[in-house]
Design a protein around this motif. Structure first.
Motif, mmCIF file in Angstrom:
data_model
loop_
_atom_site.group_PDB
_atom_site.id
_atom_site.type_symbol
_atom_site.label_atom_id
_atom_site.label_comp_id
_atom_site.label_asym_id
_atom_site.label_seq_id
_atom_site.Cartn_x
_atom_site.Cartn_y
_atom_site.Cartn_z
ATOM 1 N N VAL A 55 0.847 -1.202 0.000
ATOM 2 C CA VAL A 55 0.000 0.000 0.000
ATOM 3 C C VAL A 55 0.880 1.249 0.000
ATOM 4 O O VAL A 55 0.671 2.172 -0.780
ATOM 5 C CB VAL A 55 -0.957 0.002 1.212
ATOM 6 N N ALA A 56 1.873 1.275 0.867
ATOM 7 C CA ALA A 56 2.727 2.457 1.029
ATOM 8 C C ALA A 56 3.656 2.692 -0.161
ATOM 9 O O ALA A 56 4.086 3.820 -0.400
ATOM 10 C CB ALA A 56 3.553 2.320 2.302
ATOM 11 N N ARG A 57 3.933 1.672 -0.933
ATOM 12 C CA ARG A 57 4.965 1.694 -1.971
ATOM 13 C C ARG A 57 4.860 2.863 -2.948
ATOM 14 O O ARG A 57 5.858 3.466 -3.307
ATOM 15 C CB ARG A 57 4.918 0.380 -2.739
ATOM 16 N N ARG A 58 3.681 3.200 -3.411
ATOM 17 C CA ARG A 58 3.553 4.245 -4.423
ATOM 18 C C ARG A 58 2.745 5.441 -3.937
ATOM 19 O O ARG A 58 2.141 6.158 -4.721
ATOM 20 C CB ARG A 58 2.941 3.678 -5.707
ATOM 21 N N LEU A 59 2.780 5.658 -2.629
ATOM 22 C CA LEU A 59 2.174 6.861 -2.070
ATOM 23 C C LEU A 59 3.274 7.879 -1.810
ATOM 24 O O LEU A 59 4.463 7.588 -1.961
ATOM 25 C CB LEU A 59 1.419 6.519 -0.783
ATOM 26 N N LYS A 60 2.900 9.069 -1.389
ATOM 27 C CA LYS A 60 3.878 10.106 -1.069
ATOM 28 C C LYS A 60 4.871 9.602 -0.025
ATOM 29 O O LYS A 60 4.514 8.804 0.845
ATOM 30 C CB LYS A 60 3.175 11.339 -0.509
ATOM 31 N N ALA A 61 6.075 10.111 -0.074
ATOM 32 C CA ALA A 61 7.101 9.722 0.889
ATOM 33 C C ALA A 61 6.685 10.048 2.321
ATOM 34 O O ALA A 61 7.150 9.419 3.270
ATOM 35 C CB ALA A 61 8.425 10.402 0.554
ATOM 36 N N SER A 62 5.778 11.008 2.496
ATOM 37 C CA SER A 62 5.327 11.378 3.839
ATOM 38 C C SER A 62 4.378 10.336 4.443
ATOM 39 O O SER A 62 4.087 10.387 5.634
ATOM 40 C CB SER A 62 4.642 12.747 3.820
ATOM 41 N N PHE A 63 3.894 9.386 3.643
ATOM 42 C CA PHE A 63 3.033 8.316 4.163
ATOM 43 C C PHE A 63 3.926 7.364 4.949
ATOM 44 O O PHE A 63 4.843 6.759 4.404
ATOM 45 C CB PHE A 63 2.351 7.577 3.006
ATOM 46 N N PRO A 64 3.671 7.228 6.261
ATOM 47 C CA PRO A 64 4.586 6.447 7.098
ATOM 48 C C PRO A 64 4.551 4.944 6.809
ATOM 49 O O PRO A 64 3.510 4.383 6.500
ATOM 50 C CB PRO A 64 4.091 6.704 8.523
ATOM 51 N N HIS A 65 5.717 4.337 6.908
ATOM 52 C CA HIS A 65 5.791 2.881 6.903
ATOM 53 C C HIS A 65 6.993 2.467 7.730
ATOM 54 O O HIS A 65 8.084 2.948 7.484
ATOM 55 C CB HIS A 65 5.898 2.308 5.490
ATOM 56 N N PRO A 66 6.827 1.613 8.723
ATOM 57 C CA PRO A 66 5.564 1.000 9.119
ATOM 58 C C PRO A 66 4.551 2.040 9.621
ATOM 59 O O PRO A 66 4.929 3.091 10.102
ATOM 60 C CB PRO A 66 5.929 0.027 10.228
ATOM 61 N N TYR A 67 3.270 1.698 9.487
ATOM 62 C CA TYR A 67 2.176 2.580 9.892
ATOM 63 C C TYR A 67 1.698 2.129 11.263
ATOM 64 O O TYR A 67 1.212 1.011 11.424
ATOM 65 C CB TYR A 67 1.044 2.497 8.866
ATOM 66 N N THR A 68 1.841 3.015 12.254
ATOM 67 C CA THR A 68 1.575 2.652 13.640
ATOM 68 C C THR A 68 0.258 3.237 14.150
ATOM 69 O O THR A 68 -0.354 4.082 13.498
ATOM 70 C CB THR A 68 2.711 3.169 14.541
ATOM 71 N N GLU A 69 -0.111 2.827 15.337
ATOM 72 C CA GLU A 69 -1.296 3.399 15.984
ATOM 73 C C GLU A 69 -1.103 4.901 16.197
ATOM 74 O O GLU A 69 -2.045 5.682 16.054
ATOM 75 C CB GLU A 69 -1.563 2.696 17.316
ATOM 76 N N GLN A 70 0.106 5.313 16.521
ATOM 77 C CA GLN A 70 0.408 6.741 16.699
ATOM 78 C C GLN A 70 0.196 7.503 15.384
ATOM 79 O O GLN A 70 -0.354 8.606 15.380
ATOM 80 C CB GLN A 70 1.846 6.919 17.186
ATOM 81 N N ASP A 71 0.596 6.915 14.255
ATOM 82 C CA ASP A 71 0.370 7.543 12.950
ATOM 83 C C ASP A 71 -1.123 7.696 12.678
ATOM 84 O O ASP A 71 -1.576 8.745 12.215
ATOM 85 C CB ASP A 71 0.997 6.708 11.826
ATOM 86 N N ALA A 72 -1.892 6.650 12.967
ATOM 87 C CA ALA A 72 -3.338 6.681 12.737
ATOM 88 C C ALA A 72 -4.002 7.724 13.625
ATOM 89 O O ALA A 72 -4.875 8.480 13.169
ATOM 90 C CB ALA A 72 -3.948 5.305 12.980
ATOM 91 N N THR A 73 -3.599 7.802 14.871
ATOM 92 C CA THR A 73 -4.166 8.784 15.798
ATOM 93 C C THR A 73 -3.878 10.201 15.317
ATOM 94 O O THR A 73 -4.764 11.056 15.310
ATOM 95 C CB THR A 73 -3.609 8.563 17.218
ATOM 96 N N TRP A 74 -2.629 10.448 14.895
ATOM 97 C CA TRP A 74 -2.290 11.770 14.368
ATOM 98 C C TRP A 74 -3.152 12.092 13.150
ATOM 99 O O TRP A 74 -3.682 13.196 13.018
ATOM 100 C CB TRP A 74 -0.807 11.859 13.989
ATOM 101 N N TRP A 75 -3.286 11.132 12.230
ATOM 102 C CA TRP A 75 -4.048 11.372 11.011
ATOM 103 C C TRP A 75 -5.497 11.724 11.340
ATOM 104 O O TRP A 75 -6.034 12.689 10.814
ATOM 105 C CB TRP A 75 -3.995 10.154 10.078
ATOM 106 N N ILE A 76 -6.125 10.951 12.217
ATOM 107 C CA ILE A 76 -7.537 11.163 12.544
ATOM 108 C C ILE A 76 -7.740 12.485 13.289
ATOM 109 O O ILE A 76 -8.710 13.197 13.040
ATOM 110 C CB ILE A 76 -8.088 9.966 13.350
ATOM 111 N N ASN A 77 -6.822 12.827 14.184
ATOM 112 C CA ASN A 77 -6.975 14.045 14.987
ATOM 113 C C ASN A 77 -6.511 15.311 14.282
ATOM 114 O O ASN A 77 -7.038 16.396 14.560
ATOM 115 C CB ASN A 77 -6.213 13.911 16.306
ATOM 116 N N GLU A 78 -5.519 15.213 13.397
ATOM 117 C CA GLU A 78 -4.923 16.401 12.787
ATOM 118 C C GLU A 78 -4.786 16.325 11.273
ATOM 119 O O GLU A 78 -5.253 17.204 10.563
ATOM 120 C CB GLU A 78 -3.540 16.660 13.394
#
Length: 165
Positions: free
Chosen positions: A24-47
Motif C-alpha cells: 500500500v505504502a509503496r507508491r504513495l507520497k514519501a510522507s506516508f509512514p511505513h511501518p504505519y503505527t497506531e500513533q500515525d493513525a491517531t495523528w491522522w484522525i486528529n490532525e
C-alpha cells in the motif's frame, strides 16, 4: 455499495491494519509512514485529515481505504491535489473508481474547485486506469521527477476540470 464518510476515532485499528502494508505504502507520497503505527493513525484522525478534505471509503459499511484532496494556495486556490489508497484485499474491484466519482461529485457540488489534479508513478498502471475511468486526462509526463527506492521514476500528471454548461 460504496460510500464515503468522515474519519472517526474508532477507525484507528482498521486504519493501522490496512495502511501498515508495504504494498500500500509503496507508491504513495514519501510522507506516508511505513511501518504505519497506531500513533500515525491517531495523528491522522486528529490532525492530518483536517488539512484539506479527506474521507474514509467504505464498501458495504466496512472501511476499505481513504480518499482526499488538498486545496491549493494562492493562485492555485481552486486546484485540488487528489489522492487515494485502498487496502490490498480490495484491489481490482472498481472500488476506488466509484469512490473517486462520488468524491468529485460532492466537491463540485459543495466547493468552488475548478481543477482536480493527481500524480502517479510510471509503474502504477492500476491507478492510471482509475483516473481515466473517472474522467481524468493525462496532461504531462515529467521525466525522472520522482525519486524513491534509490531510483528515479517518471511522474504522470492527470487532471479533471469542472464541467461548465
Amino acid at each position: 455499495m460504496i460510500t464515503l464518510r468522515e474519519f472517526r476515532q474508532s477507525d484507528t485499528p482498521r486504519l493501522v491494519e490496512l495502511a501498515n502494508n508495504p504494498a500500500v505504502a509503496r507508491r504513495l507520497k514519501a510522507s506516508f509512514p511505513h511501518p504505519y503505527t497506531e500513533q500515525d493513525a491517531t495523528w491522522w484522525i486528529n490532525e492530518g485529515c483536517k488539512e484539506g478534505i479527506h474521507r474514509v471509503i467504505e464498501q458495504d459499511g466496512l472501511f476499505v481505504g481513504t480518499i482526499g484532496s488538498v486545496i491549493g494556495e494562492g493562485e492555485k486556490c481552486r486546484q485540488y491535489s487528489t489522492g487515494y489508497w485502498l487496502g490490498e484485499p480490495y484491489w481490482g474491484q472498481g472500488i476506488v473508481t466509484r469512490a473517486l466519482a462520488i468524491f468529485i461529485e460532492e466537491l463540485f457540488r459543495n466547493t468552488e474547485v475548478e481543477r482536480f489534479q493527481a500524480w502517479v508513478y510510471e509503474d502504477n498502471i492500476a491507478s492510471m486506469r482509475v483516473l481515466e475511468k473517472a474522467g481524468f486526462h493525462k496532461e504531462a509526463v515529467l521525466k525522472k521527477a520522482l525519486y524513491n527506492e534509490g531510483k528515479f521514476f517518471d511522474e504522470h500528471v492527470y487532471a479533471l476540470l469542472r464541467p461548465h454548461s
